[in-house]
Design a protein around this motif. Sequence first.
Motif, PDB file in Angstrom:
ATOM      1  N   LYS A   1      42.947  50.707  43.868  1.00  0.00           N
ATOM      2  CA  LYS A   1      43.231  51.206  45.211  1.00  0.00           C
ATOM      3  C   LYS A   1      43.406  52.710  45.157  1.00  0.00           C
ATOM      4  N   LEU A   2      42.634  53.423  45.975  1.00  0.00           N
ATOM      5  CA  LEU A   2      42.785  54.868  46.069  1.00  0.00           C
ATOM      6  C   LEU A   2      44.101  55.219  46.745  1.00  0.00           C
ATOM      7  N   LYS A   3      44.726  56.296  46.267  1.00  0.00           N
ATOM      8  CA  LYS A   3      45.955  56.763  46.899  1.00  0.00           C
ATOM      9  C   LYS A   3      45.611  57.621  48.107  1.00  0.00           C
ATOM     10  N   ARG A   4      46.555  57.735  48.991  1.00  0.00           N
ATOM     11  CA  ARG A   4      46.381  58.614  50.137  1.00  0.00           C
ATOM     12  C   ARG A   4      46.709  60.041  49.741  1.00  0.00           C
ATOM     13  N   GLY A   5      46.237  60.970  50.556  1.00  0.00           N
ATOM     14  CA  GLY A   5      46.549  62.368  50.297  1.00  0.00           C
ATOM     15  C   GLY A   5      45.356  63.104  49.743  1.00  0.00           C
ATOM     16  N   PRO A   6      45.453  64.421  49.623  1.00  0.00           N
ATOM     17  CA  PRO A   6      44.332  65.239  49.137  1.00  0.00           C
ATOM     18  C   PRO A   6      44.069  65.008  47.672  1.00  0.00           C
TER      19      PRO A   6
ATOM     20  N   ASN B   1      43.799  59.519  40.875  1.00  0.00           N
ATOM     21  CA  ASN B   1      44.257  59.349  42.257  1.00  0.00           C
ATOM     22  C   ASN B   1      44.079  57.909  42.725  1.00  0.00           C
ATOM     23  N   PHE B   2      44.251  56.957  41.792  1.00  0.00           N
ATOM     24  CA  PHE B   2      44.152  55.551  42.174  1.00  0.00           C
ATOM     25  C   PHE B   2      45.084  54.694  41.324  1.00  0.00           C
ATOM     26  N   GLU B   3      45.289  53.478  41.775  1.00  0.00           N
ATOM     27  CA  GLU B   3      46.049  52.479  41.030  1.00  0.00           C
ATOM     28  C   GLU B   3      45.091  51.387  40.578  1.00  0.00           C
ATOM     29  N   LEU B   4      45.189  51.010  39.321  1.00  0.00           N
ATOM     30  CA  LEU B   4      44.317  49.991  38.739  1.00  0.00           C
ATOM     31  C   LEU B   4      45.120  48.710  38.527  1.00  0.00           C
TER      32      LEU B   4
END
Length: 247
Positions: free
Chosen positions: A239-244, A221-224
């Motif tokens: 960066k962490l993604k939004r959402g559950p 659930n993130f982008e590296l």
Amino acid sequence: MELLCKPIGKIKSPFKNKFAVPRQAGLIKEIHSKITFNKSYQPSLSLQGLEGFSHVWILWGFHLNNSDNFKAKVSPPRFEGKKQGVFATRSPHRPNPIAMSVVELVDIGPDHIWVKGADLVDKTPILDIKPYIPEYDSIPDARSGWLELVRESIDEVNISMNCKTKFDDYFERIDAQKDFINSDQLIGFLSNLIKEDPRPMQSRDSSKENVKEDFVLDIYNFELFFHIKDRMAEIRDFKLKRGPRAS
């Protein structure tokens, strides 16, 4: 004669697109993936007896291929642009877009199995599974052809101190708890992925102008965000993604 293959299920994997997926199953053993079977194939019955095996073969489809043009020779990513016959490679661009992987069988549920070490993108269609039988499937003295000339492309992977601290602080919010018990394990896993050199061929020739050096990996659930130049790499941020969080 034509053969019609119908998917028997799909896989849930941390890899959200093709970039940086391990080039072969088993290279990155930490990854847990879940294969859920279609109810029409009665998984509560069709999976009976599989519990005695430690590994399984997965047959699956290259569903993200966007080209129907057949090429008899292809350029394997790690062979410095040299071409080989498509049947001497495991390229996804083949007459029938079918792949196979050996993975470790971890657990069996009523309609699913958990496996480790898969090299599949999330939501890949599964065509079949079969038990891995060492007596028949293992060939210790087999040769590896042109692959014996290939070496690792990345010598060293570092991580910036700011990014390391950020992983420590945010680890509990990263959807990787099933695979890693702390941020150091997760960073080691990401470093091993990058060490396999996920760059496309056009980004590996440093003698060319404007060669891409900054990359983004969409995983869990993130982008590296990482940087590669020549044979050195650095993990710079995530960066962490939004959402559950995924279940």
